[in-house]
Scaffold this motif. Structure first.
Motif, PDB file in Angstrom:
ATOM      1  N   CYS A   1      30.098 -12.232 -41.771  1.00 57.45           N
ATOM      2  CA  CYS A   1      29.476 -10.834 -41.142  1.00 57.45           C
ATOM      3  C   CYS A   1      30.795  -9.834 -40.333  1.00 57.45           C
ATOM      4  CB  CYS A   1      28.512 -10.934 -40.318  1.00 57.45           C
ATOM      5  SG  CYS A   1      27.131 -11.953 -41.287  1.00 57.45           S
ATOM      6  N   GLY A   2      30.908  -8.812 -40.628  1.00 52.45           N
ATOM      7  CA  GLY A   2      31.842  -7.858 -39.904  1.00 52.45           C
ATOM      8  C   GLY A   2      31.352  -6.646 -39.545  1.00 52.45           C
ATOM      9  N   VAL A   3      31.927  -6.048 -38.309  1.00 56.34           N
ATOM     10  CA  VAL A   3      31.488  -4.540 -38.072  1.00 56.34           C
ATOM     11  C   VAL A   3      32.815  -4.038 -37.449  1.00 56.34           C
ATOM     12  CG1 VAL A   3      30.239  -3.413 -36.167  1.00 56.34           C
ATOM     13  CG2 VAL A   3      29.138  -5.325 -37.111  1.00 56.34           C
ATOM     14  N   GLU A   4      33.060  -2.617 -37.809  1.00 53.70           N
ATOM     15  CA  GLU A   4      33.910  -1.929 -37.268  1.00 53.70           C
ATOM     16  C   GLU A   4      33.527  -0.757 -36.677  1.00 53.70           C
ATOM     17  OE1 GLU A   4      37.698   0.863 -39.023  1.00 53.70           O
ATOM     18  OE2 GLU A   4      36.693  -0.678 -40.262  1.00 53.70           O
ATOM     19  N   ALA A   5      33.801  -0.651 -35.440  1.00 49.76           N
ATOM     20  CA  ALA A   5      33.234   0.572 -34.478  1.00 49.76           C
ATOM     21  C   ALA A   5      34.372   1.337 -33.925  1.00 49.76           C
ATOM     22  CB  ALA A   5      32.147   0.035 -33.589  1.00 49.76           C
ATOM     23  N   VAL A   6      34.137   2.573 -33.599  1.00 49.92           N
ATOM     24  CA  VAL A   6      35.091   3.370 -32.815  1.00 49.92           C
ATOM     25  C   VAL A   6      34.290   3.993 -31.677  1.00 49.92           C
ATOM     26  CG1 VAL A   6      36.491   5.443 -32.851  1.00 49.92           C
ATOM     27  CG2 VAL A   6      36.292   3.754 -34.988  1.00 49.92           C
ATOM     28  N   TYR A   7      34.862   3.864 -30.388  1.00 47.45           N
ATOM     29  CA  TYR A   7      34.407   4.820 -29.390  1.00 47.45           C
ATOM     30  C   TYR A   7      34.930   5.958 -29.029  1.00 47.45           C
ATOM     31  CZ  TYR A   7      33.116   5.645 -24.418  1.00 47.45           C
ATOM     32  OH  TYR A   7      32.837   6.406 -23.252  1.00 47.45           O
ATOM     33  N   GLU A   8      34.327   6.910 -29.142  1.00 48.39           N
ATOM     34  CA  GLU A   8      34.682   8.445 -28.636  1.00 48.39           C
ATOM     35  C   GLU A   8      34.012   9.098 -27.687  1.00 48.39           C
ATOM     36  OE1 GLU A   8      33.689  10.871 -32.225  1.00 48.39           O
ATOM     37  OE2 GLU A   8      35.279   9.634 -33.422  1.00 48.39           O
ATOM     38  N   ASP A   9      35.114   9.425 -26.571  1.00 51.89           N
ATOM     39  CA  ASP A   9      34.579  10.001 -25.338  1.00 51.89           C
ATOM     40  C   ASP A   9      33.964  11.081 -25.428  1.00 51.89           C
ATOM     41  OD1 ASP A   9      34.042  10.477 -22.632  1.00 51.89           O
ATOM     42  OD2 ASP A   9      36.147  10.487 -21.998  1.00 51.89           O
TER      43      ASP A   9
END
Length: 212
Positions: free
Chosen positions: A204-212
């Protein structure tokens, strides 16, 4: 001669009941607890924590960096390749951004094959990996490499606040990287099962990006 020869705190805990060949949530947690305790009591910089191990300890190194990649600034597995599941290195993508110094003998059987294959895959992702394969060595310690390895570690720091995180897991308790955590997955038959008892197709995989 390296600054790490003088300024480092060395911890060598026993991992699990078989010194590393078996793993569990409790064994992982104890290893990480040792690191946290030393960081607090010995004024250790949490962004300059390194992990290394030889043979079974090399297997431990691969497992912990793939399961908890955000805990380390760099790693140096010695004479042991990462565990392969049905021809796949399921969690190798987790260390694509982690500096690795892979030490291996050219006649170390499957360890040599797995180390070569893993390094080749990591280099395909432009990962910061250094691979030293010692000619005419098998499953032997490589102490003459240690000064070079310590020098390579100098100045390396982890990125404690990445804006992009990708993490792959086959167990709920190893599904974390930085600010991203995988705690439950619907439909994955292997998720939460014991090490070695799962199907790599349930990765199982997750890709996430945090944007201010």
């Amino acid at each position: 001669w390296s600054r790490l020869d003088r300024d480092a705190v060395l911890a060598a805990p026993t991992y699990g009941a078989t010194a590393g060949s078996a793993r569990s949530p409790a064994a992982d947690d104890e290893m990480l607890r040792v690191v946290r305790r030393l960081s607090l009591t010995r004024n250790v910089d949490p962004d300059r924590v390194f992990i290394t191990g030889i043979s079974m300890g090399g297997a431990l190194t691969w497992r912990l960096v793939q399961s908890y990649p955000s805990r380390w600034a760099a790693a140096g597995p010695e004479i042991h390749g990462p565990k392969e599941y049905a021809g796949k290195f399921g969690q190798l993508r987790n260390v694509a951004a982690l500096p690795l110094y892979v030490m291996e003998g050219e006649f170390d059987g499957l360890n040599t094959i797995h180390s070569r294959d893993a390094v080749r895959q990591l280099l395909g992702w432009n990962a910061p990996v250094t691979h030293v394969e010692a000619r005419n060595y098998g499953h032997d310690r490589l102490p003459w490499l240690y000064p070079r390895f310590l020098k390579w570690l100098e100045g390396r720091r982890r990125d404690a606040h990445p804006t992009r995180v990708e993490h792959w897991s086959m167990n709920a308790w190893e599904g974390e990287s930085s600010w991203l955590a995988i705690r439950e997955v619907k439909g994955a038959a292997a998720f939460k099962m014991k090490d070695g008892a799962f199907n790599p197709n349930d990765l199982c995989g997750v890709e996430a990006v945090y944007e201010d």
